[in-house]
Design a protein around this motif. Sequence first.
Motif, mmCIF file in Angstrom:
data_model
loop_
_atom_site.group_PDB
_atom_site.id
_atom_site.type_symbol
_atom_site.label_atom_id
_atom_site.label_comp_id
_atom_site.label_asym_id
_atom_site.label_seq_id
_atom_site.Cartn_x
_atom_site.Cartn_y
_atom_site.Cartn_z
ATOM 1 N N LEU A 35 5.499 37.795 14.547
ATOM 2 C CA LEU A 35 6.881 37.564 14.109
ATOM 3 C C LEU A 35 7.419 36.215 14.586
ATOM 4 C CD1 LEU A 35 8.333 41.131 14.789
ATOM 5 C CD2 LEU A 35 7.637 40.173 12.600
ATOM 6 N N ASN A 36 6.579 35.429 15.211
ATOM 7 C CA ASN A 36 6.989 34.100 15.674
ATOM 8 C C ASN A 36 7.563 33.290 14.507
ATOM 9 O OD1 ASN A 36 6.681 31.215 16.196
ATOM 10 N ND2 ASN A 36 5.734 31.853 18.108
ATOM 11 N N PRO A 37 8.819 32.804 14.637
ATOM 12 C CA PRO A 37 9.457 32.141 13.488
ATOM 13 C C PRO A 37 8.780 30.837 13.082
ATOM 14 C CG PRO A 37 10.804 31.949 15.474
ATOM 15 C CD PRO A 37 9.704 32.897 15.800
ATOM 16 N N ASP A 38 8.230 30.106 14.039
ATOM 17 C CA ASP A 38 7.686 28.785 13.713
ATOM 18 C C ASP A 38 6.268 28.847 13.173
ATOM 19 O OD1 ASP A 38 10.046 27.682 14.658
ATOM 20 O OD2 ASP A 38 9.292 27.719 16.723
ATOM 21 N N LEU A 39 5.513 29.852 13.565
ATOM 22 C CA LEU A 39 4.104 29.869 13.167
ATOM 23 C C LEU A 39 3.678 31.196 12.547
ATOM 24 C CD1 LEU A 39 2.818 28.128 16.401
ATOM 25 C CD2 LEU A 39 2.761 27.130 14.113
ATOM 26 N N GLY A 40 4.535 32.212 12.598
ATOM 27 C CA GLY A 40 4.144 33.539 12.141
ATOM 28 C C GLY A 40 4.402 33.771 10.666
ATOM 29 N N ILE A 41 4.750 35.020 10.330
ATOM 30 C CA ILE A 41 4.919 35.425 8.931
ATOM 31 C C ILE A 41 5.930 34.527 8.211
ATOM 32 C CG2 ILE A 41 5.873 37.238 7.460
ATOM 33 C CD1 ILE A 41 4.522 39.271 9.087
ATOM 34 N N ASN A 43 13.114 36.635 10.814
ATOM 35 C CA ASN A 43 12.993 36.259 12.213
ATOM 36 C C ASN A 43 13.696 37.293 13.089
ATOM 37 O OD1 ASN A 43 12.643 34.940 14.580
ATOM 38 N ND2 ASN A 43 14.081 33.282 14.148
ATOM 39 N N PRO A 44 13.228 38.548 13.032
ATOM 40 C CA PRO A 44 13.981 39.623 13.688
ATOM 41 C C PRO A 44 14.120 39.436 15.194
ATOM 42 C CG PRO A 44 11.845 40.395 12.955
ATOM 43 C CD PRO A 44 12.018 39.041 12.386
ATOM 44 N N LEU A 45 13.120 38.859 15.843
ATOM 45 C CA LEU A 45 13.164 38.842 17.304
ATOM 46 C C LEU A 45 14.199 37.871 17.856
ATOM 47 C CD1 LEU A 45 9.405 39.192 18.241
ATOM 48 C CD2 LEU A 45 11.119 40.944 17.864
ATOM 49 N N ASN A 46 14.675 36.963 17.032
ATOM 50 C CA ASN A 46 15.685 36.024 17.518
ATOM 51 C C ASN A 46 17.041 36.221 16.855
ATOM 52 O OD1 ASN A 46 14.023 34.488 19.377
ATOM 53 N ND2 ASN A 46 12.909 33.912 17.533
ATOM 54 N N ASP A 47 17.196 37.294 16.113
ATOM 55 C CA ASP A 47 18.449 37.564 15.429
ATOM 56 C C ASP A 47 19.077 38.816 16.027
ATOM 57 O OD1 ASP A 47 20.486 38.284 13.769
ATOM 58 O OD2 ASP A 47 19.403 37.814 11.917
ATOM 59 N N PRO A 48 20.189 38.671 16.756
ATOM 60 C CA PRO A 48 20.780 39.831 17.441
ATOM 61 C C PRO A 48 21.063 41.002 16.507
ATOM 62 C CG PRO A 48 21.926 37.807 18.029
ATOM 63 C CD PRO A 48 20.955 37.447 16.957
ATOM 64 N N ASP A 49 21.346 40.719 15.233
ATOM 65 C CA ASP A 49 21.714 41.806 14.320
ATOM 66 C C ASP A 49 20.536 42.698 13.959
ATOM 67 O OD1 ASP A 49 24.326 40.982 14.263
ATOM 68 O OD2 ASP A 49 23.977 39.575 12.617
ATOM 69 N N ILE A 50 19.351 42.121 13.916
ATOM 70 C CA ILE A 50 18.219 42.926 13.439
ATOM 71 C C ILE A 50 17.091 43.029 14.461
ATOM 72 C CG2 ILE A 50 18.650 42.583 10.965
ATOM 73 C CD1 ILE A 50 16.474 40.401 11.043
ATOM 74 N N VAL A 51 17.369 42.629 15.700
ATOM 75 C CA VAL A 51 16.274 42.604 16.676
ATOM 76 C C VAL A 51 15.679 43.994 16.902
ATOM 77 C CG1 VAL A 51 17.851 42.742 18.662
ATOM 78 C CG2 VAL A 51 15.572 41.801 18.969
ATOM 79 N N MET A 52 16.524 45.033 16.840
ATOM 80 C CA MET A 52 15.988 46.376 17.065
ATOM 81 C C MET A 52 15.021 46.793 15.950
ATOM 82 S SD MET A 52 16.978 47.142 19.986
ATOM 83 C CE MET A 52 16.203 48.724 20.175
ATOM 84 N N GLY A 78 14.796 42.058 26.238
ATOM 85 C CA GLY A 78 16.213 42.396 26.122
ATOM 86 C C GLY A 78 17.019 41.435 25.258
ATOM 87 N N GLY A 79 16.427 40.323 24.939
ATOM 88 C CA GLY A 79 17.161 39.285 24.220
ATOM 89 C C GLY A 79 17.145 39.461 22.724
ATOM 90 N N PRO A 80 17.719 38.560 21.949
ATOM 91 C CA PRO A 80 18.505 37.418 22.430
ATOM 92 C C PRO A 80 19.806 37.878 23.105
ATOM 93 C CG PRO A 80 18.604 37.616 20.049
ATOM 94 C CD PRO A 80 17.617 38.612 20.501
#
Lengths: 308, 302
Positions: free
Chosen positions: A142-148, A163-172, A253-255
Amino acid sequence: MSDLSSINTSERKQAQRPVSLFRNLSAKIASIPMILTALVVFVGGTAWTVVHSFTSSKLLPKTNFVGFEQYERLWTTRRWLVSLENLALYGILSLVFTLVIGFTLAALLDRKIRGENVFRTIFLYPFALSFIVTGLAWQWILNPDLGIQHVVRSLGWESFTFNPLNDPDIVMYGILIAGLWQGTGLIMVIMLAGLRGIDEDIWKAARVDGIGTVKTYVVVIIPMMRPVFVTALVLIASGIIKLYDLVVALTNGGPGIASEVPAKYVIQYMFRAQNLGQGFAASTMMLVSVAIILIPWAYLEFGGRKRG
Amino acid sequence: MVDLTSSRSLDGPRGPKPKRSFSRANIFLYGTLIVVSVYYLLPLYVMVVTSLKGMPEIRTGNIFSPPLEITFQPWVKAWAQACTGINCDGLSRGFGNSVKILIPSVVLSIAIASINGYALARWRFKGSEVFFSILIVGAFIPYQTMLYPLVIILREIGLMGDLGGLVLVHTIFGMPILTLLFRNYFASIPEDLHKAARVDGAGFWSIYFRIMLPMSLPIFVVAIILQVTGIWNDFLFGVIYTKPETYPMTVQLNNIVNSVQGVKEYNVNMAATLLTGLVPLIIYFVSGKLFVRGIAAGAVKG
């Protein structure tokens, strides 16, 4: 009692039951680890934590009681509220999707297909991996720069955003994707075992009545598999409460605090922030929520048949 | 009429014409299974190809393409040179720690649980079922409520931060499920056998070692699989009850990959991740059906 012993049958009596404490002594000695674990760690440890959640312990556990102060603090801490919200969202989605996917895969594998073993092996292998390995693998995908996201963009869809892992709204949801990948295989195996336990005649009867395959599953098979579903439900639920490693590995726990969960809150306050009282209060709340889920279940499962 | 059918049966197979294997339902069935398989296999594939690429190739290429130039350098680096904090001796240290934790934990937890299970199945005493019930209920208590009391206990007996402390913790938390597993298995061994042995004068230990143990090899294998994967994959206890020098592999892996310092070397990270996942994966692929049996046993209700 004295009456009995005065009668001259003491010899026979002794052969039947010696002093009760030493009767079956080896078994008692062998059970000492279990008894210690049950009483000291499980009962004692839990009680100790609950009691100390009413104290103002900071760096070290103390016994100056402050009533519900820690709980008041807990329920006004944004981080805790976010944690609960996240766990509720993750929990409900994970429960629904794990059951649906697990059952669907099991039903597909139960259609007497070729290569069943191969498919089962593929669906189950993530379960052998730790949450840390799972989390790190998905973090990379899920890496935004090199992943999907990068791959899809380089195919020409420039505005594609995932980019779910860096977006507070959809990280879960990002965490959910990884969690489902790891855990659905287990439920599939349990469901498959349940499906195998269903009498072949049921299927024949359904066919005679002209009920379609899908409808047979929904109307006949699933109600018959109630115990299997209950087992699956308990397994999934106890896994959800424990959710910790996966979050640590994926986002820590982030972002910000967008993907905090209760288990992480407890560890944070107990071992990092040196605020033991908060940690105890939070872990007591976790215990309470488990009890709220488990007591009705235990009552339904065992209440009718036997006490306890 | 009778004549006709019997003669027909000699001519060839009867019954309706078999369905073609490429019926629409089958295409849907296998299509779905294959698509889902791709989702499940993708992370493993991506990890493997990433770990075999050089960093320049990772930065310019895409994560799904196979490596143009295969290099094992990331694996070497992950094993022997990757840094956690100030230590730069790679994952090999974590691997060593994990092995040192794993072996005594598995032996101790299974020894204790099997004897417990045996006592509960065949040598019940007053209150034994009560303790067992507490044990099973305890399996549902969140670990978080027992973490700190265990810190105190370990500190009191001088094992805090030590590998021995972690062994004890794994033995304690593995006990409910293993005891249940062994109790149910020993209870399924015919009681007549037990009675016959008692008539012949065998006691608690000699029945256990000379009758129960030799008969229950499969359940021991199941328990070993369950414990090896469970303990190897543990992170929570490792991070709390050990110190940096004794971190197990999972904790060290997370520290290596999620460290904020330095340039991220994705190929080394993926090699390290694969190395950590290798032990349970090998066990999984080798044990096959027994692994499934182990988790099914873990799923049964008390």
